[in-house]
Design a protein around this motif. Structure first.
Motif, short mmCIF file in Angstrom:
data_model
loop_
_atom_site.label_atom_id
_atom_site.label_comp_id
_atom_site.label_asym_id
_atom_site.label_seq_id
_atom_site.Cartn_x
_atom_site.Cartn_y
_atom_site.Cartn_z
N ASP A 101 -5.20 3.81 16.24
CA ASP A 101 -3.76 3.88 16.05
C ASP A 101 -3.33 2.68 15.20
OD1 ASP A 101 -1.04 4.38 16.23
OD2 ASP A 101 -0.85 3.54 18.24
N ALA A 102 -2.81 2.95 14.00
CA ALA A 102 -2.44 1.88 13.08
C ALA A 102 -1.44 0.93 13.71
CB ALA A 102 -1.88 2.46 11.79
N ALA A 103 -0.47 1.46 14.42
CA ALA A 103 0.57 0.62 15.02
C ALA A 103 0.00 -0.35 16.04
CB ALA A 103 1.64 1.49 15.67
N ALA A 104 -1.11 0.01 16.66
CA ALA A 104 -1.70 -0.84 17.69
C ALA A 104 -2.57 -1.96 17.11
CB ALA A 104 -2.53 -0.01 18.65
N VAL A 105 -3.12 -1.75 15.92
CA VAL A 105 -4.08 -2.72 15.40
C VAL A 105 -3.67 -3.41 14.11
CG1 VAL A 105 -6.05 -1.61 16.52
CG2 VAL A 105 -5.43 -0.96 14.19
N LEU A 106 -2.68 -2.89 13.40
CA LEU A 106 -2.29 -3.48 12.13
C LEU A 106 -1.01 -4.29 12.26
CD1 LEU A 106 -2.87 -0.53 9.62
CD2 LEU A 106 -4.31 -2.54 9.97
#
Length: 178
Positions: A101-106
């Motif tokens: 999930d991009a929102a969780a890691v970026l």
């Protein structure tokens, strides 16, 4: 014919001029040496400070990496500190893996870039992305900074880049708003 006294005076004057020129060169070189020593000192202090910062970052993340900060670059940079901004030496953009999930890691700015691509639904150039995220396209340095972020996303598997310079979102990149 020139008298020996005149010749001696001429030679003394020439030697005096040479001595004065050499003293000027020595003064100039001494000044340059002082500046170079000061620069070296600042760089040494910076290296020591960065080593302290990296050591503290290792301790706070629980890393068992090497003691020498110069050896930390590969192993430390390939890790992601989840849920926080990266301390110096750690990777902000992790390699994309299926289901991430991009929102969780970026970081937020990288997520904003991916949202622009998801909403566009087609490939975009760096200038177009800059306009969408609110960067003035006339400010070339900021557009080039954004292009670096886009290339970082490409290198980590979040975006694809065509030879023409058009960037597209990688299938199943886990973008919020997909």
């Amino acid at each position: 014919m020139v008298s020996w006294r005149e010749e001696l005076s001429r030679r003394e004057a020439a030697a005096g001029d040479q001595v004065a020129q050499l003293r000027e060169q020595i003064a100039k070189l001494t000044e340059e040496l002082t500046e170079a020593e000061q620069l070296l000192s600042r760089l040494t202090i910076t290296r020591e400070t960065m080593a302290e910062i990296l050591t503290e970052a290792d301790e706070s993340t629980g890393s068992d990496g090497p003691d020498d900060p110069a050896e930390n670059t590969n192993s430390e940079q390939s890790q992601m500190v989840s849920g926080s901004r990266s301390p110096v030496g750690l990777m902000l953009v992790p390699q994309r893996e299926p289901g991430m999930d991009a929102a969780a890691v970026l970081p937020e700015d990288y997520c904003d870039i991916l949202v622009v691509f998801a909403e566009a639904g087609h490939g975009l150039r760096a200038g177009q992305v800059a306009a969408e995220v609110g960067i003035a396209t006339t400010d070339r340095s900021k557009v080039e900074g954004l292009r670096s972020k886009l290339k970082r996303l490409v290198a980590r598997g979040w975006l694809d880049q065509e030879p023409s310079g058009v960037f597209t979102i990688t299938n199943n990149a886990g973008v919020v708003g997909d």
